[in-house]
Design an enzyme around this catalytic site. Structure first.
Site, mmCIF file in Angstrom:
data_model
loop_
_atom_site.group_PDB
_atom_site.id
_atom_site.type_symbol
_atom_site.label_atom_id
_atom_site.label_comp_id
_atom_site.label_asym_id
_atom_site.label_seq_id
_atom_site.Cartn_x
_atom_site.Cartn_y
_atom_site.Cartn_z
ATOM 1 N N PRO A 145 7.534 27.512 -12.026
ATOM 2 C CA PRO A 145 6.237 27.067 -12.547
ATOM 3 C C PRO A 145 5.915 25.598 -12.291
ATOM 4 O O PRO A 145 4.788 25.170 -12.533
ATOM 5 C CB PRO A 145 6.366 27.318 -14.060
ATOM 6 N N TYR A 180 4.575 15.042 -15.681
ATOM 7 C CA TYR A 180 5.786 15.671 -15.150
ATOM 8 C C TYR A 180 6.849 14.583 -15.159
ATOM 9 O O TYR A 180 6.745 13.610 -14.408
ATOM 10 C CB TYR A 180 5.572 16.162 -13.712
ATOM 11 N N TYR A 209 -1.108 20.437 -4.738
ATOM 12 C CA TYR A 209 -1.309 20.769 -6.146
ATOM 13 C C TYR A 209 -2.729 21.287 -6.393
ATOM 14 O O TYR A 209 -2.923 22.255 -7.136
ATOM 15 C CB TYR A 209 -1.031 19.534 -7.015
ATOM 16 N N LYS A 267 1.502 27.122 -9.323
ATOM 17 C CA LYS A 267 0.883 27.889 -8.233
ATOM 18 C C LYS A 267 0.699 29.381 -8.543
ATOM 19 O O LYS A 267 -0.071 30.060 -7.855
ATOM 20 C CB LYS A 267 1.757 27.788 -6.967
ATOM 21 N N HIS A 275 -9.041 18.316 -14.646
ATOM 22 C CA HIS A 275 -8.087 17.209 -14.562
ATOM 23 C C HIS A 275 -8.163 16.621 -13.156
ATOM 24 O O HIS A 275 -7.985 17.342 -12.178
ATOM 25 C CB HIS A 275 -6.661 17.687 -14.843
HETATM 26 C C1 PHB Z 1 1.033 24.956 -18.666
HETATM 27 O O1 PHB Z 1 0.176 24.244 -19.218
HETATM 28 O O2 PHB Z 1 1.446 25.994 -19.194
HETATM 29 C C2 PHB Z 1 1.606 24.535 -17.354
HETATM 30 C C3 PHB Z 1 1.048 23.474 -16.674
HETATM 31 C C4 PHB Z 1 1.589 23.065 -15.457
HETATM 32 C C5 PHB Z 1 2.685 23.729 -14.931
HETATM 33 C C6 PHB Z 1 3.231 24.815 -15.610
HETATM 34 C C7 PHB Z 1 2.707 25.216 -16.820
HETATM 35 O O3 PHB Z 1 3.229 23.311 -13.755
#
Ligand code: PHB
Length: 397
Positions: free
Chosen positions: A294, A205, A386, A298, A76
């Site tokens: 989450p 997000y 990130y 990280k 990505h």
């Molecule tokens: C996930 O795909 O499980 C996932 C992706 C990004 C995050 C947390 C979980 O910040």
């Protein structure tokens, strides 16, 4: 009955941290034994998060010629921040020339277990560590109970706690089971896995009036999504229709592809850093040392970064008798850990709706998001953090 094993490094926990550590040690000719209370199948099927930083991917490729990160995983080059009804892409590739990979943790574990078991690594599944003794001597030992209920003692030169947030090794390092700095959050994530085509090419997000949501993916057929919920929420209390209504209302501007939901869970989260990461001949890595919410993606990456530092320190200690890097391990690891804590806390507080937040709080939050997306410096900070700060090299600089 009690059995005693002798090895150089006793590793408690066969998660990403423990397995990568055993590989880095084996590459240096240092043998280890790994204990884990779970079965191999449990380790390979537990659903966890899925974002790997570029440095983590480079390390996995270097260690594991069989890694499927490039075939099953997806690169990505950016993420979308969604707020006030509009999407804003953070273009990692353009901003910092780096990317992340969506490759679920259980797939990483399938690869690493095959690699280590194929190389003859001694991994004791269903063997539960009870406590650690003698960390202030040069013969520390782990006392465990094996699958048959027999006591197993692992005598080692060094003990590593890679045993997750409920670490047993932590007590021997910090002097208590819980000793650390921590922060709780007044919300959790409701996570689903569903059978549907992707709703977006990259992660979204989303900060919405109704609270946070994250649109993630797993494969062309399976999607992972989350929405902010009460930490006490019962994952079975909502119907599928209610889950979809909640998700849809939190990603305004996108119509999510719906499909049967085959897994749901409530993930409570908190920020934690242990007061001590090393005591004599024992050290903590990964979730045993720290947990992050989450939102910054990280967790697994930070565990791998700890392990790169510790492997280098153990090589110096066990091959050259030089304790300086082990002595410096905690301070060095903590620099990155607190940066990751800051980033994870920042993403979390910028994107979630806190209960009882006022109109002022909410409008300020939108101002913060706009400050980030309108400024090249803001977008670059997010992209750098990130995609991950550079890992220490394995040779000591
Ligand atoms: C996930 O795909 O499980 C996932 C992706 C990004 C995050 C947390 C979980 O910040």
């Amino acid at each position: 009955m009690s059995d005693t094993l002798r090895t150089r490094v006793a590793i408690v926990g066969a998660g990403p941290a423990g397995l990568v550590l055993s590989q880095l040690l084996a590459d240096a000719g240092i043998d280890s034994v790994i204990l884990d209370s779970r079965t191999r199948e449990q380790i390979e099927t537990t659903i966890r998060a899925g974002i790997l930083e570029q440095g983590t991917v480079e390390l996995l490729r270097a260690l594991d010629p069989g890694t499927r990160v490039d075939t099953v995983g997806h690169r990505h080059d950016g993420v979308e921040l969604r707020f006030a009804g509009e999407g804003h892409r953070i273009d990692f590739a353009a901003l910092v020339g780096r990317s992340v990979w969506l490759y679920p943790q259980h797939e990483v574990l399938i690869d690493l277990l095959a690699l280590r078991l194929g190389a003859g690594q001694d991994i004791r599944f269903e063997t539960t560590a009870d406590h650690v003794e003698g960390v202030d001597t040069d013969r520390p030992r782990v006392v465990a109970v094996d699958a048959g209920g027999e006591q197993l003692v692992v005598d080692a030169d060094f003990v590593v706690g890679a045993d997750g947030s409920r670490s047993v090794v932590r007590a021997a390092v910090t002097g208590s089971q819980t000793g650390g700095y921590f922060r709780e959050y007044p919300f959790a994530w409701f996570g689903i896995l569903c059978e549907a085509p992707p709703s977006a090419d990259e992660l979204i997000y989303s900060n919405s009036e109704n609270g946070f949501a994250l649109v993630s993916q797993r494969s062309p057929e399976v999607q992972r999504m989350y929405f902010q919920c009460d930490p006490e929420a019962d994952p079975d209390a909502l119907s599928e229709a209610e889950i979809w209504d909640t998700l849809q209302s939190r990603v305004p501007g996108t119509t999510l592809h719906e499909g049967p939901i085959f897994q749901r869970d409530v993930l409570r989260f908190r920020s934690f850093v242990a007061h001590e990461l090393r005591n004599g001949r024992a050290a903590l890595v990964g979730d045993a040392a720290h947990t992050v919410p989450p939102t910054g993606a990280k967790g697994m990456n930070l565990a791998i970064a700890d392990v790169v530092l510790l492997a280098r320190a153990l090589r110096a200690l066990l091959l050259e008798g030089d304790a300086r890097l082990v002595d410096g391990y905690a301070a060095q690891a903590l620099d990155r850990i607190w940066k990751a804590q800051q980033f994870s806390w920042w993403m979390t507080s910028m994107l979630h709706l806190a209960p009882q937040s006022s109109d002022f709080d909410r409008l300020r939050q939108l101002g913060e998001l706009r400050t980030v997306v309108d400024s090249a410096a803001g977008r670059t900070y997010l992209a750098e953090a990130y995609t991950g700060w550079p890992l220490p090299t394995s040779h000591g600089d």
